[in-house]
Motif scaffolding. Structure first.
Motif, short mmCIF file in Angstrom:
data_model
loop_
_atom_site.label_atom_id
_atom_site.label_comp_id
_atom_site.label_asym_id
_atom_site.label_seq_id
_atom_site.Cartn_x
_atom_site.Cartn_y
_atom_site.Cartn_z
N SER A 239 0.84 -1.21 0.00
CA SER A 239 0.00 0.00 0.00
C SER A 239 0.87 1.25 0.00
CB SER A 239 -0.93 0.00 1.22
OG SER A 239 -1.87 -1.04 1.13
N CYS A 243 1.01 4.08 -2.93
CA CYS A 243 0.79 5.50 -2.64
C CYS A 243 1.91 6.36 -3.21
CB CYS A 243 0.68 5.72 -1.13
SG CYS A 243 -0.88 5.14 -0.42
N LEU A 257 -7.58 3.29 1.61
CA LEU A 257 -6.94 2.00 1.81
C LEU A 257 -7.86 1.08 2.62
CD1 LEU A 257 -3.51 3.48 2.97
CD2 LEU A 257 -4.10 2.80 0.64
N SER A 261 -3.90 -2.50 5.76
CA SER A 261 -2.67 -1.72 5.62
C SER A 261 -2.34 -0.87 6.84
CB SER A 261 -2.77 -0.79 4.41
OG SER A 261 -3.77 0.20 4.63
#
Length: 378
Positions: A239, A243, A257, A261
């Motif tokens: 994640s 990003c 998310l 995460s």
């Protein structure tokens, strides 16, 4: 002469009594320990989950032993690494059962839980899962219990927030195809309220770590669809990397998310790229609850890092099992003991089990990452 004989006889009895006391004390000190199993992924991409959980369970066991153990018997924790692999997990459970554990704390993932449940049921061995949230294990009369709510409740909360806030109406989705049990279930549970509320899912892409497909290529494909937001359903490391790639290509697109995460590793790896990202969570990082604050301070002092939600859930799971062992009656197994108690003190409130070993509590909230912290939005 008679007095001397009586004195010697009395002294002899004292010696025998003293020896018997010593033997009793030695036998008390050397009681066979109670074996408690633990299973989680403590190596590989999901290691941050497993390590936090392992450390929290070790802390719970240390505290229990420091208070005299269970009826004078110490707890011996036997740790197994499932490596996020179903076959490895199955073998680990067989080994734990063979080693005589009374119960298992863990696992920490839905994939592993689904793999080991048949072995738990066959052997009547109870496992108390930590962050296992698949809906597919709900409402079953089995030997798997858990201390967290399901992914459905997290996904519903996330979808309703996006619709109500108006931040994300047209989204692109990327998820970890290597963990379909969690990710595909989470996405389906998100879709229903999101689409019903007027949202639109433009494109869905899955990825597998072993395929080594560049994240930049995946992100470019997501952005080509023209979304106003991107949903990432993956572990904290992936994640964070997604990003970073999203921010490189489009600094303004919204990011949300999954609860999977939400560890400190996400913030550490993601840095500025995860700022402003939202996610659902039951766990409150800044809870003022005295039990949680005590646990958190002890954990940080001992391990030099935050426990996060994996440590939080694992500690709760361990404490439930240890409490049940203290209350267990002769002839009663751990599963029936937990069900008979029903309600336990958790770090941030009551843990109440239904007849299937699922928790009744449901209060997921939305968090936003601000200044490297998970801040409650509502």
């Amino acid at each position: 002469m008679k007095r001397v004989f009586i004195s010697l006889k009395f002294t002899h009895r004292l010696h025998i009594s003293f020896l018997l006391c010593c033997l009793l004390l030695l036998s008390c000190d050397h009681k066979e320990p109670i074996r408690l199993g633990f299973i989680a992924s403590i190596s590989g991409p999901a290691a941050d989950f497993g390590i936090s959980a392992r450390d929290a369970v070790q802390l719970a066991v240390t505290q229990c032993n420091g208070q005299g153990g269970i009826r004078g018997r110490q707890i011996k924790l036997i740790i197994k690494d499932d490596r996020q692999n179903a076959e490895t997990a199955e073998q680990a459970v067989k080994e734990l059962i063979k080693e005589g554990v009374v119960a298992i704390v863990g696992p920490m993932s839905s994939k592993i839980a689904m793999a080991i449940v048949p072995y738990l049921n066959d052997s009547k061995m109870m496992a108390m899962g930590g962050a296992v949230s698949t809906q597919r294990l709900s409402g079953l009369d089995d030997y798997f219990f858990r201390v967290c709510i399901t992914s459905r409740e997290h996904a519903f909360r996330s979808a309703h927030y996006q619709i109500d806030s108006g931040d994300m109406r047209r989204i692109a989705v990327v998820y970890d195809g290597g963990n379909p049990l969690f990710c595909e279930g989470w996405l389906e549970d998100f879709k229903r309220p999101f689409i019903a509320g007027g949202g639109e899912i433009l494109t869905v892409v899955d990825f597998k770590t072993e395929e080594k497909r560049p994240f930049s290529e995946i992100v470019n494909g997501l952005l080509t669809a023209g979304p106003d937001g991107i949903l990432v359903i993956a572990n904290s490391m992936d994640s964070a990397l997604f990003c970073q790639q999203i921010r490189k290509s489009n600094p303004s697109v919204k990011i949300t998310l999954s609860n999977w995460s939400a560890t400190q590793r996400l913030i550490e790896l993601g840095g500025k790229a995860v700022e402003g990202a939202t996610l659902p969570s039951v766990f409150d990082w800044e809870s003022p609850n005295p039990s949680y604050q005590t646990f958190r301070n002890l954990y940080v002092e001992r391990y030099k890092q935050e426990p996060g939600f994996p440590g939080f859930y694992a500690y709760n799971a361990a404490r439930v099992v240890l409490t049940a062992l203290k209350s267990q009656k002769r002839g009663q197994n751990v599963k029936s003991t937990v069900l008979s108690i029903g309600e336990f003190e958790g770090l941030q409130g009551k843990i109440v089990f239904d007849e299937y070993g699922d928790v009744k509590r449901s209060n997921a909230s939305i968090r936003i990452i601000r200044d490297q912290k998970f801040v409650a939005v509502e």
